[in-house]
Design an enzyme around this catalytic site. Structure first.
Site, PDB file in Angstrom:
ATOM      1  N   ASP A  83      67.794 107.581 -30.179  1.00 31.84           N
ATOM      2  CA  ASP A  83      67.762 106.834 -29.291  1.00 31.84           C
ATOM      3  C   ASP A  83      68.872 106.939 -28.073  1.00 31.84           C
ATOM      4  OD1 ASP A  83      68.100 103.804 -28.058  1.00 31.84           O
ATOM      5  OD2 ASP A  83      66.692 103.442 -29.655  1.00 31.84           O
ATOM      6  N   CYS A 183      72.925 104.840 -30.284  1.00 33.83           N
ATOM      7  CA  CYS A 183      71.914 104.850 -31.110  1.00 33.83           C
ATOM      8  C   CYS A 183      70.983 103.925 -31.684  1.00 33.83           C
ATOM      9  CB  CYS A 183      72.630 105.910 -32.264  1.00 33.83           C
ATOM     10  SG  CYS A 183      73.396 107.284 -31.690  1.00 33.83           S
TER      11      CYS A 183
END
Length: 221
Positions: A83, A183
């Site tokens: 991410d 993330c």
């Protein structure tokens, strides 16, 4: 084949990404054509930048373009897994561009190896670090409500050749993590060697330690 460690110092993210891509494409091409190649393990720091991986969600970036400019940061959508994460001065970034088959490694084992190298470096400073189930990277106090990440990992692999890598918080300005859900996590903290130890850490020393541990784990001469 030869493995070369190189320190790029402070390098703009776009420049590092472009250079990485050239090295990556060269290695993949050489491998497919059974030509001689070199593996590269690159160290650098970046000016303030956020990178969003293929599986990342845009809403994990909490700032708009104007707000990003106000904190002197930029945002890149990139081709690694994972991410959103932050890179900036005081953070040691490591980009291995290597042929995993040469080291008899699968992708999962390779990520485990990167985590292990950072765990060992933390241990050399008296910090107990480890892995967190279903969360890539290196974490502290993983079994407590104060769990916090000291190193993020995001990798791209094609034909078992890697690029991207790890981001290890050494003397990082941790305020920049408050502008994202690091993330994708909203319930876990972020830390650095400096924060844990209570003093600034010698970046050159950390680079040498990380090089030593990666070399040992890859069984390099």
């Amino acid at each position: 084949m030869k493995t070369i460690f190189t320190d790029w110092g402070l390098t703009p993210y776009a420049e590092a990404w472009e250079h990485q891509t050239v090295l990556f494409d060269t290695l993949v091409g050489a491998k497919l054509n059974n030509e001689v190649y070199e593996n590269h393990i690159l160290f650098c720091e970046h000016p303030h930048v956020y990178t969003l991986g293929r599986s990342g969600k845009d809403n994990n970036m909490l700032l708009g373009e104007e707000q990003l400019r106000a904190i002197d940061a930029t945002l890149f959508h990139i081709d690694r897994g994972g991410d959103i994460t932050y890179h900036g001065p005081g953070q040691l970034v490591c980009y291995p561009i290597i042929n995993l088959e040469e080291y008899n490694l699968g992708l999962k084992e390779y990520i485990h190896l990167l985590e292990e190298a950072v765990i060992r470096v933390c241990a050399s400073y008296g910090i107990i670090a480890g892995r967190l189930e279903k969360a890539t990277g290196v974490w502290l106090d993983k079994d407590s409500s104060n769990v916090r990440k000291i190193c993020a990992i995001g990798v791209r692999s094609s034909h078992f050749v890697t690029m991207h890598g790890l981001a290890f918080n050494i003397n990082t300005d941790l305020r920049y993590f408050s502008y994202i859900h690091p993330c994708g996590f909203i319930d876990k903290g972020v830390t650095s060697l400096q924060k844990e130890l209570g003093h600034k850490v010698d970046m050159v020393e950390v680079k040498l330690l990380l090089q030593k541990e990666i070399s040992a784990l890859l069984h390099l001469d």
